[in-house]
Design an enzyme around this catalytic site. Structure first.
Site, PDB file in Angstrom:
ATOM      1  CE1 TYR A  37      -3.939  -2.047   4.899  1.00 31.14           C
ATOM      2  CE2 TYR A  37      -3.253   0.186   4.596  1.00 31.14           C
ATOM      3  CZ  TYR A  37      -3.486  -1.100   4.376  1.00 31.14           C
ATOM      4  OH  TYR A  37      -3.838  -1.360   3.059  1.00 31.14           O
ATOM      5  CB  SER A  51      -0.781  -0.001   1.170  1.00 31.74           C
ATOM      6  OG  SER A  51      -1.411   1.350   1.535  1.00 31.74           O
ATOM      7  CE  LYS A  58      -1.589  -4.368   3.592  1.00 33.53           C
ATOM      8  NZ  LYS A  58      -1.933  -5.821   2.930  1.00 33.53           N
TER       9      LYS A  58
END
Ligand code: UDP
Length: 344
Positions: free
Chosen positions: A143, A119, A147
């Protein structure tokens, strides 16, 4: 012989679109999904479906040789940024530990091709726009860290085979695709995003246009951008799915590990998006100007140079109205579609 690809999260949004394209390209696809946020009906016809958590190492070790899996595309993961802030352990467990188990299962069963859903969140608030892959990675939420941690694991595993002087044909190679803002649905209205409690702008705006929400908030109107709202690089889900298929072809040709931005290289503001949704839906949205949302970078646009150098990727849907139009059409079909297919 048919090449078998294992797709984790193939019952989810991007995973189901990619599975469909893989099947159309002649691959055999094994979808592994625990149906936490995916839907069984979204698994395209023709795929083998196994309801299983991708973090189940023992089961994965048995599954991979059983289906003669040659490559893995790993989508399964949690994606809600605010939730990652309030419940980081959940994100580290499902996004990092599960990725580790998947990589371990590949190592144990001799699978050397791995494509990973990363991402643009790994960049945090970029110093330069458009942002290129070599820019500093400095996530601003769990988050993004989850990643980035998986990217690191993949890079270290790829490097270890070179350091250990494995022959090139025996080396582990991966492609990490750093997604920008994924949106839209199949042009024929047959597949799209069905995740409940969506937070992403285009999905939320389409829900509002369909009367499923009574308003849409603009989070921040005082950014240093032309109209004061944040700018994002919105990419159509079908183009993103195609990037996975061509990344797989790249690895099959002997391509080495790469980390690539997946965006169109230009951006639209929140107001642009709301304008497009109103136009394609022929509705007036009830728009409320709200304070900034924590952790939103003002502008996020991909430098797309590298992906075009490495992959044979030609986007077909680089058009905001097309993105919003397909998302709206899908949203309208969704309720009826779920009712008709839930017993499939
Ligand atoms: N946004 C908004 N209202 C919403 C959802 C999102 O104004 O209901 C804004 C958000 O603040 C950001 C942009 O739209 O500036 C894109 O947000 P989204 O959650 O779609 O994706 P992100 O860029 O956070 O991954």
């Amino acid at each position: 012989m048919q090449h078998t690809v294992l797709v984790t999260g193939g019952a989810g949004y991007i995973g189901s679109h990619t599975t469909r394209q893989l099947l159309n390209a002649g691959y055999r696809v094994v979808v592994v999904d625990n149906l936490y946020s995916g839907n069984k009906w979204a698994v395209p016809e023709g795929a083998i479906f196994v309801e299983l958590d991708a973090g189940n190492l023992e089961a994965m070790r048995r599954l991979m040789p059983r289906y003669d899996v040659a490559a893995v595309i790993h989508f399964a993961g949690h994606i809600v940024v605010p939730e990652s802030v309030s419940d980081p352990i959940k994100y580290y467990r499902n996004n990092v530990v599960t990725s580790l188990q998947m990589i371990q299962a590949c190592r144990d069963t001799g699978i050397r091709k791995f494509i990973f859903s990363s991402s643009a969140a790994v960049y945090g608030i970029p110093m330069q726009i458009p942002v290129a892959e070599q820019a500093d990675t400095s996530p601003i939420n769990p988050y993004g860290f989850s990643k980035l941690a998986t990217e690191w694991m993949l890079q270290d595993v790829s490097n270890s085979d070179r350091i250990n002087n494995e022959p090139a044909s025996e080396c582990f190679n991966h492609v990490a695709l750093r997604y920008f803002n994924v949106a839209g649905a199949a042009v024929d209205g047959s597949l799209g995003q069905a995740t409940p409690d969506a937070t992403h702008l285009i999905k939320v705006a389409c829900e509002a246009a369909c009367g499923k929400r009574d308003h849409i908030s603009i989070f921040g109107t005082d950014y240093d951008t032309e109209d004061g709202t944040c700018i994002r690089d919105y990419i159509h889900v079908e183009d993103l799915a195609t990037a996975h298929v061509v990344a797989l072809e790249y690895l099959r040709r002997g391509g080495e590990s790469r980390t690539l931005n997946c965006g169109y290289g230009h951006g639209f503001s929140v107001r642009d998006v709301l304008g497009a949704v109103q136009k394609v839906s022929n509705t007036d949205l009830n728009v409320i100007e709200a304070p900034r949302r924590t952790g939103d970078p003002p502008v996020l646009i991909a430098d797309k140079t590298k992906i075009h150098q490495v992959l044979d990727w030609q986007p077909n849907y680089d058009n905001l109205e097309l993105i919003c139009g397909t998302a709206y059409k899908w949203e309208r079909n969704l309720t009826e579609f779920q009712q008709n297919t839930e017993n499939r």
